[in-house]
Design a protein around this motif. Structure first.
Motif, PDB file in Angstrom:
ATOM      1  N   THR A 104       1.016 -14.944   6.641  1.00 32.16           N
ATOM      2  CA  THR A 104      -0.761 -15.492   5.948  1.00 32.16           C
ATOM      3  C   THR A 104      -1.205 -15.122   5.199  1.00 32.16           C
ATOM      4  O   THR A 104      -1.833 -15.585   3.923  1.00 32.16           O
ATOM      5  CB  THR A 104      -1.497 -15.386   7.859  1.00 32.16           C
ATOM      6  N   ILE A 105      -1.206 -13.393   4.817  1.00 35.91           N
ATOM      7  CA  ILE A 105      -1.685 -13.246   4.101  1.00 35.91           C
ATOM      8  C   ILE A 105      -0.395 -13.084   2.434  1.00 35.91           C
ATOM      9  O   ILE A 105      -0.285 -12.050   1.672  1.00 35.91           O
ATOM     10  CB  ILE A 105      -1.404 -11.835   3.961  1.00 35.91           C
ATOM     11  N   SER A 106       1.163 -13.653   2.370  1.00 32.24           N
ATOM     12  CA  SER A 106       1.645 -13.700   1.781  1.00 32.24           C
ATOM     13  C   SER A 106       1.661 -14.736   0.778  1.00 32.24           C
ATOM     14  O   SER A 106       2.177 -14.355  -0.544  1.00 32.24           O
ATOM     15  CB  SER A 106       2.873 -14.515   2.178  1.00 32.24           C
ATOM     16  N   LYS A 107      -0.151 -15.183   0.350  1.00 34.34           N
ATOM     17  CA  LYS A 107      -0.397 -16.149  -0.958  1.00 34.34           C
ATOM     18  C   LYS A 107      -1.678 -16.047  -0.860  1.00 34.34           C
ATOM     19  O   LYS A 107      -2.458 -15.587   0.264  1.00 34.34           O
ATOM     20  CB  LYS A 107      -0.025 -17.043  -0.585  1.00 34.34           C
ATOM     21  N   GLY A 108      -1.930 -15.370  -2.128  1.00 35.62           N
ATOM     22  CA  GLY A 108      -3.236 -15.680  -1.989  1.00 35.62           C
ATOM     23  C   GLY A 108      -3.878 -14.434  -2.346  1.00 35.62           C
ATOM     24  O   GLY A 108      -3.006 -12.455  -2.252  1.00 35.62           O
ATOM     25  N   TYR A 109      -5.244 -13.239  -2.171  1.00 36.75           N
ATOM     26  CA  TYR A 109      -5.935 -12.711  -2.586  1.00 36.75           C
ATOM     27  C   TYR A 109      -5.976 -12.702  -0.600  1.00 36.75           C
ATOM     28  O   TYR A 109      -7.124 -13.541   0.152  1.00 36.75           O
ATOM     29  CB  TYR A 109      -7.041 -11.920  -3.536  1.00 36.75           C
ATOM     30  N   TRP A 110      -6.377 -11.550   0.092  1.00 28.79           N
ATOM     31  CA  TRP A 110      -6.397 -11.562   1.721  1.00 28.79           C
ATOM     32  C   TRP A 110      -7.659  -9.503   2.000  1.00 28.79           C
ATOM     33  O   TRP A 110      -7.114  -9.036   1.581  1.00 28.79           O
ATOM     34  CB  TRP A 110      -5.391 -11.520   2.629  1.00 28.79           C
ATOM     35  N   LEU A 111      -8.308  -9.825   1.725  1.00 31.24           N
ATOM     36  CA  LEU A 111      -9.311  -8.893   2.771  1.00 31.24           C
ATOM     37  C   LEU A 111      -9.539  -8.418   3.833  1.00 31.24           C
ATOM     38  O   LEU A 111      -9.911  -8.949   4.215  1.00 31.24           O
ATOM     39  CB  LEU A 111     -10.433  -8.528   2.055  1.00 31.24           C
ATOM     40  N   LYS A 114      -2.623  -8.745  -1.904  1.00 30.12           N
ATOM     41  CA  LYS A 114      -2.231  -9.493  -2.898  1.00 30.12           C
ATOM     42  C   LYS A 114      -0.930  -9.996  -2.614  1.00 30.12           C
ATOM     43  O   LYS A 114      -0.136  -9.617  -3.100  1.00 30.12           O
ATOM     44  CB  LYS A 114      -2.308  -9.124  -4.454  1.00 30.12           C
ATOM     45  N   ASP A 115      -0.892 -11.790  -2.457  1.00 27.79           N
ATOM     46  CA  ASP A 115       1.022 -11.909  -2.289  1.00 27.79           C
ATOM     47  C   ASP A 115       1.706 -11.286  -1.043  1.00 27.79           C
ATOM     48  O   ASP A 115       2.574 -11.216  -1.202  1.00 27.79           O
ATOM     49  CB  ASP A 115       1.727 -12.401  -3.597  1.00 27.79           C
ATOM     50  N   GLY A 116       0.344 -10.501  -0.128  1.00 31.91           N
ATOM     51  CA  GLY A 116       1.359  -9.772   1.415  1.00 31.91           C
ATOM     52  C   GLY A 116       1.269  -8.097   0.825  1.00 31.91           C
ATOM     53  O   GLY A 116       1.890  -7.411   1.606  1.00 31.91           O
ATOM     54  N   GLU A 117       1.210  -8.024  -0.579  1.00 30.09           N
ATOM     55  CA  GLU A 117       1.567  -6.496  -1.104  1.00 30.09           C
ATOM     56  C   GLU A 117       0.066  -5.751  -1.136  1.00 30.09           C
ATOM     57  O   GLU A 117      -0.833  -6.218  -1.131  1.00 30.09           O
ATOM     58  CB  GLU A 117       1.703  -5.725  -2.786  1.00 30.09           C
ATOM     59  N   PRO A 118       0.025  -4.701  -0.190  1.00 31.82           N
ATOM     60  CA  PRO A 118      -1.556  -3.655  -0.323  1.00 31.82           C
ATOM     61  C   PRO A 118      -1.913  -3.258  -1.872  1.00 31.82           C
ATOM     62  O   PRO A 118      -1.192  -2.947  -2.703  1.00 31.82           O
ATOM     63  CB  PRO A 118      -1.398  -2.580   0.654  1.00 31.82           C
ATOM     64  N   ILE A 119      -2.985  -3.455  -2.307  1.00 28.58           N
ATOM     65  CA  ILE A 119      -3.580  -3.542  -3.834  1.00 28.58           C
ATOM     66  C   ILE A 119      -4.287  -2.386  -3.299  1.00 28.58           C
ATOM     67  O   ILE A 119      -4.865  -1.922  -4.849  1.00 28.58           O
ATOM     68  CB  ILE A 119      -3.760  -4.515  -5.007  1.00 28.58           C
ATOM     69  N   LYS A 120      -5.776  -2.214  -2.344  1.00 23.82           N
ATOM     70  CA  LYS A 120      -6.936  -1.519  -1.817  1.00 23.82           C
ATOM     71  C   LYS A 120      -6.862  -1.141  -1.364  1.00 23.82           C
ATOM     72  O   LYS A 120      -6.854  -2.003  -0.256  1.00 23.82           O
ATOM     73  CB  LYS A 120      -7.692  -2.037  -3.102  1.00 23.82           C
ATOM     74  N   ARG A 121      -6.866   0.004  -0.420  1.00 21.62           N
ATOM     75  CA  ARG A 121      -7.303   0.587   0.851  1.00 21.62           C
ATOM     76  C   ARG A 121      -8.441   1.622   1.290  1.00 21.62           C
ATOM     77  O   ARG A 121      -8.614   2.515  -0.422  1.00 21.62           O
ATOM     78  CB  ARG A 121      -5.976   1.244   1.135  1.00 21.62           C
ATOM     79  N   HIS A 122      -9.335   1.384   2.043  1.00 21.74           N
ATOM     80  CA  HIS A 122     -10.124   1.987   2.649  1.00 21.74           C
ATOM     81  C   HIS A 122     -10.031   2.445   4.104  1.00 21.74           C
ATOM     82  O   HIS A 122     -10.023   1.399   4.454  1.00 21.74           O
ATOM     83  CB  HIS A 122     -11.409   2.145   1.952  1.00 21.74           C
ATOM     84  N   THR A 123     -10.584   3.832   4.549  1.00 18.43           N
ATOM     85  CA  THR A 123     -10.813   3.513   5.292  1.00 18.43           C
ATOM     86  C   THR A 123     -11.882   4.604   5.854  1.00 18.43           C
ATOM     87  O   THR A 123     -12.797   5.541   4.882  1.00 18.43           O
ATOM     88  CB  THR A 123      -9.686   4.633   6.028  1.00 18.43           C
TER      89      THR A 123
END
Length: 729
Positions: free
Chosen positions: A81-88, A167-176
């Motif tokens: 699902t998250i392999s294309k585009g931006y996903w939060l 972004k296209d399945g790769e994590p670019i930002k993270r927050h906990t």
């Protein structure tokens, strides 16, 4: 009057549930299913009414636009699902308090951005090219990490809630953790500016408050014209973010050395903890802690204080030790559900288990050392290592896994460790030698080895192996050694509901002590073998009976009888059996209790009794009238006569005659509840009728007058009070 088993026991307070106090909870802390008595169960959210669920299914409305429900992903479809585009994506647990606190912020954030106007055009639908979702190719979703633990682990989610922008399945930002809505808006705006440089308002946005269903669009700064936008700055930000994404991906695939571990308890002291310190040091970390909850005025706390301090010194550099003053931090102790003082608990990663043992220095150190063994998780052992463990451990749980065993299976296994502290070791293996030794043919598989004798967890399906509550319930039934020592801590567990072969031994006679223990263990092993054979024979007889019914129905061509015969389920658990356990007790240490209960003096030699605690009776003689000796032959011959129905040897009572009658009545009422209710109703009716009869007699004597008054020569008197039968001078 004789002493009872209750006088042999020490009262212990038990806690049944766990409360999370962290700002972000670990995955281990988010799973429910730890045994009520020993392992922690999380506070679950309330069930929404049907109307609320229907409304959520239909979506919500924000700024007059319909907002569909947020995408709820599964572990299997996450990567695709998250392999294309931006996903939060929000990685959460339904049992995490901080996830619940974030829920209204997260929902409002999603509704606000979903209905936002990238080009200043109102009422944009999701399928419109100028809608927020299509314009930025940016979507929101969430994933339940309790249901899909493997997927969360693959994304390196170690605490809840965790939000990751892909972004296209790769994590670019993270927050906990939980933050306010403006924090997340600024967080998202940085990414949106890299997607469409110069498209975001320079002065920020007019944001709603959590739970709002609209925001003043006129208060939102107008989007700058294209000539005023700064594509160069946006491109620079995009390049920076893409570089960060590349570094993140490279870091994920590289092997970096682990950070050095912080030395636990460097000063060898019990650290005083406040509510803030407890949250910072205990619940928001994976560090193990042994903590005492106390009150300064508590005499038991004062008596235990030197032993607690001594244990803390011994744990220097090994285990964190702390203490909470419940007079100062009452709310913290209330949240931890401390019901008595002192209460001691072992914490690790949000999970906890209460210490219920004795309070001596050696007892505390012994528990702490065993707790340290769980800090590194379930150890993976080879056949040689397991054989070496068997030389020192009486009870070992062994978990077999193969290449198909999932992360969820291992996480469920890890959640069992805390409840086993002080009882047994838990290890895992995939060694072919152990697979061959224990004849394992399905994976995963769990067994317990007691003195080298295996006993298998009956459930085989992987989902059953992940049911922590059921697995722990089975473990509790088999985690005692084959012949344990009877102590104040385990007396109820051993004696209640069981027929117990109890060896009364003395350590002062070392040779006889060792020999007697060996004889009792040999008797126990032989009895277990006999019971296993009887169990197999009984099951085979039931199977043969079922097969005979099937064949008989086929011969008669009776389809109805055939269906009934085939539907017969053979469930051996439904067959009532007398559970026989073996144990030994120190006859010198518990001399008074043994003499009062069984009339035995251990100084006269080692003896054996067969105790039936539920019925308050015991046997101490063989069929010939001689005392039961600590020998395999004497024990097995007598036990066979005792388990017969009815017993072939007359029992003795552990109670007085009056208590014996009381327990008989109580036992009869519990065995026949409807008969007991009928007898109670009959007793009440009899008392009522008897009372009516007495009132009639009194009314007749009193002449039907005013309840006991009568007239004599115009003078009055109370019946029975004058002592002259109502006569006056």
């Amino acid at each position: 009057m004789r002493l009872h088993l209750s006088s042999f026991l020490l009262p212990l307070a038990a806690l049944s549930s766990s409360v999370s106090l962290a700002a972000a909870e670990s995955p281990a802390a988010a799973t429910p299913n730890t045994p009520a008595d020993v392992l922690s169960v999380r506070t679950s959210s309330a069930v929404a009414p049907a109307s609320t669920l229907d409304a959520e299914a239909a979506g919500t409305v924000f700024n007059g636009q319909r907002v569909p429900p947020m995408a709820e992903l599964t572990g299997q479809e996450l990567d695709e699902t998250i392999s294309k585009g931006y996903w939060l994506v929000e990685f959460y647990s339904p049992y995490c308090h901080h996830c619940k606190a974030l829920a209204p912020i997260w929902q409002t954030l999603y509704e606000f951005y979903y209905t936002s106007n990238p080009l200043g055009v109102q009422q944009q639908e999701s399928d419109n090219l100028n809608s927020f979702t299509r314009y930025y190719d940016f979507k929101f979703a969430k994933l339940d990490c309790v249901a899909f633990g493997t997927a969360c682990s693959k994304k390196d989610v170690k605490a809840f809630p965790t939000l990751i922008i892909f972004k296209d399945g790769e994590p670019i930002k993270r927050h906990t953790g939980v933050k306010e809505l403006p924090f997340f808006s600024n967080w998202i705006e940085e990414v949106l500016e890299t997607i469409r440089p110069g498209s975001r308002p320079a002065n920020g946005l007019a944001l709603p408050k959590p739970g709002d269903h609209e925001v003043d669009l006129m208060a939102e700064p107008e989007v700058a014209e294209a000539k005023d936008r700064n594509p160069a700055a946006g491109s620079a930000a995009a390049s920076k973010l893409n570089a960060l994404a590349s570094e993140t991906a490279a870091f994920a695939t590289s092997t970096t050395p682990d950070k050095p571990k912080k030395t636990p308890n460097p000063a060898g002291i019990s650290t005083p903890l406040t509510a803030e310190g407890f949250q910072r040091l205990v619940t928001t970390t994976l560090e193990p802690w042994f903590i005492k909850f106390y009150a300064p005025w508590c005499h038991h706390c004062q008596a235990m204080a030197p032993n607690w301090a001594g244990m803390a010194r011994d744990m220097q550099g090994k285990l964190n030790v702390g203490e909470v003053n419940c007079e100062v931090d009452k709310r913290l102790c209330k949240d931890a559900r401390v019901k008595g003082y002192p209460t001691m608990m072992f914490f690790k990663g949000g999970e906890r288990v209460e210490y219920e043992g004795l309070r001596g220095l050696g007892d505390l150190i012994n528990f702490a050392n065993k707790a340290i063994e769980t800090s590194d998780g379930v150890a993976d052992v080879t056949a040689d290592e397991f054989k070496k463990m068997e030389e020192t451990e009486e009870v070992i749980f062994l978990y077999f896994y193969d290449h198909a065993t999932t992360t969820e299976d291992f996480e469920a296994l890890e959640r069992l460790t805390l409840s086993l502290i002080g009882h047994a070791r838990l290890v895992k293996t995939s060694d072919p030698a152990l697979v061959s030794r224990f004849k394992i043919s399905t994976w995963p598989r769990l067994l317990v080895s007691r003195d080298g004798k295996p006993r298998y967890y009956p459930a085989l399906a992987p989902k059953d192996m992940r049911d922590v509550r059921k697995v722990l319930g089975w473990m509790k039934s088999v985690w005692l050694p084959i012949v344990p020592e009877l102590t104040a801590n385990n007396a109820r567990e051993i004696m209640d509901g069981n027929l117990v072969v109890l060896g009364i031994l003395s350590r002062e006679r070392s040779d006889e002590f060792i020999m007697s223990k060996r004889e009792i263990k040999n008797a126990a092993l032989e009895w277990i073998d006999r019971q296993d054979q009887a169990f197999q024979l009984e099951r085979q007889e039931l199977r043969d009976a079922k097969q005979m019914r099937i064949e008989e129905a086929e011969d008669r061509n009776d389809q109805r009888a055939l269906r009934n015969a085939k539907s017969i389920r053979i469930n051996m658990d439904e067959i009532e059996r007398t559970e026989v356990r073996f144990a030994w007790v120190d006859g010198v240490f518990w001399e008074r209790w043994i003499r009062s209960t069984y009339g035995i003096d251990v100084r006269e030699g080692e003896r054996v009794v067969i105790n039936d605690e539920d019925n308050h009776r015991y046997w101490d003689n063989t069929i010939t009238g001689n005392p039961i000796m600590a020998s395999r032959t004497s024990i097995l011959e007598t036990l066979q006569k005792v388990v017969a129905s009815p017993p072939k040897i007359s029992p003795k009572s552990t109670t007085s005659q009056l208590e014996h009658v009381f327990f008989k009545i109580r036992s009869g009422c519990s065995s026949h509840p409807w008969l007991a209710v009928g007898m109670l109703i009959g007793f009440i009716v009899a008392v009522y009728l008897w009372g009516r009869k007495i009132r009639r007699v009194r009314s007749f004597i009193g002449g039907g007058g005013s309840g006991g008054f009568f007239h004599l020569d115009g003078k009055e008197g109370l019946l029975g009070n004058s002592g002259t039968n109502g006569k006056v001078d």
